[in-house]
Design an enzyme around this catalytic site. Sequence first.
Site, short mmCIF file in Angstrom:
data_model
loop_
_atom_site.label_atom_id
_atom_site.label_comp_id
_atom_site.label_asym_id
_atom_site.label_seq_id
_atom_site.Cartn_x
_atom_site.Cartn_y
_atom_site.Cartn_z
N ASP A 11 0.84 -1.20 0.00
CA ASP A 11 0.00 0.00 0.00
C ASP A 11 0.88 1.26 0.00
OD1 ASP A 11 0.95 -0.50 2.59
OD2 ASP A 11 -0.84 0.29 3.57
N HIS A 245 9.70 -0.46 8.89
CA HIS A 245 8.72 -1.56 8.95
C HIS A 245 8.84 -2.50 7.74
CE1 HIS A 245 6.62 0.14 12.35
NE2 HIS A 245 6.40 1.27 11.72
#
Length: 321
Positions: A11, A245
């Site tokens: 995303d 991340h």
Amino acid sequence: MKPIKMIIDTDPGIDDVMAILFAHQHPNIDLLGLTTVIGNGTLETVTRNALLLKKYFNLACDVAKGADKPLQGEAREEPTFVHGDNGLGNIEIDEKEDFGKIDPRPACDYLIDQIRANPNEITLVAIGQLTNLALAIEKAPDIIPLVKQVIIMGGAFGYNGHFGNVTPVAEANIYGDPWAADKVLTAKWDVVIVGLDVTHQVIMKNEHFEQLKENSQYGQFIYDISRFYLNFYKTKGLDNGCAVHDSSAIFYALHPELFKTIKGPVRVVTEGITKGQTVIKTSDFQFGIDEWKEMPHQTVCVDVDAQACLDLYQTTMCNCK
Ligand code: BDR
Ligand code: CA
């Protein structure tokens, strides 16, 4: 080493971009495709960002557009305060520019076709909510044993003191679609969970971004998009740095030895105040009531050699270290 055939479900998103460019640059990864999912921006925004990367940096991969809402209910509001209104830290983008074409197939069909065409060869790295993966295995359960490995960035188990980032106990990618996450984590394939337990240990500082800017062909772009991200982390009390991340999932694909892991069945809470929490059963005790019973044992990362991960990123992305 034969390059790892990889599809990244994503995303994009600032840290997604960093992960995608890293995978593109690394010689041991053959990046076949990007499949997009709502999350850090609307589906239109994140798909445009995937196409933008492909165009700007000559990525040879496909881009297929995926889900615009979770398996149940409506999508949560986009975290524009983390990634900016355009998902890329509000850098200037000509909204009228033609960024190229997406694959005609929806992401779940793209995944199904690629996995069937490359049995036991594809590593799926999911760095957004897990809706596309859940739709793919719902539609074509035959692909489950054909995937080499699934690596997800998501979840938090409380190791190293790291619990949630959108609620006290839930991480964003899992919270975005806990129903899909529970489906993916309880399917009979090998899943590795790279959660906040480790990604909150891998902190990239502004000096790293400066170094990239000076020494990497991707550096100026990464530097520009990361200004917004670093400011967000500042509001959260991290004065000079941000968590790495999504790239951490790619680090695992290349160097699992940098991570300490445990194994066990993992479930996701789908309702109530702990919605989105990931819970591993670590005991062999035979409980009378046990929703973890007979679920496959997945791999959960609980510690990481953060310095080695940061070095891996810099050496891969910089012409010189
Ligand atoms: C995850 O949420 C998104 O904001 C990031 O891109 C990452 O995938 C971290 O919780
Ligand atoms: Ca992401």
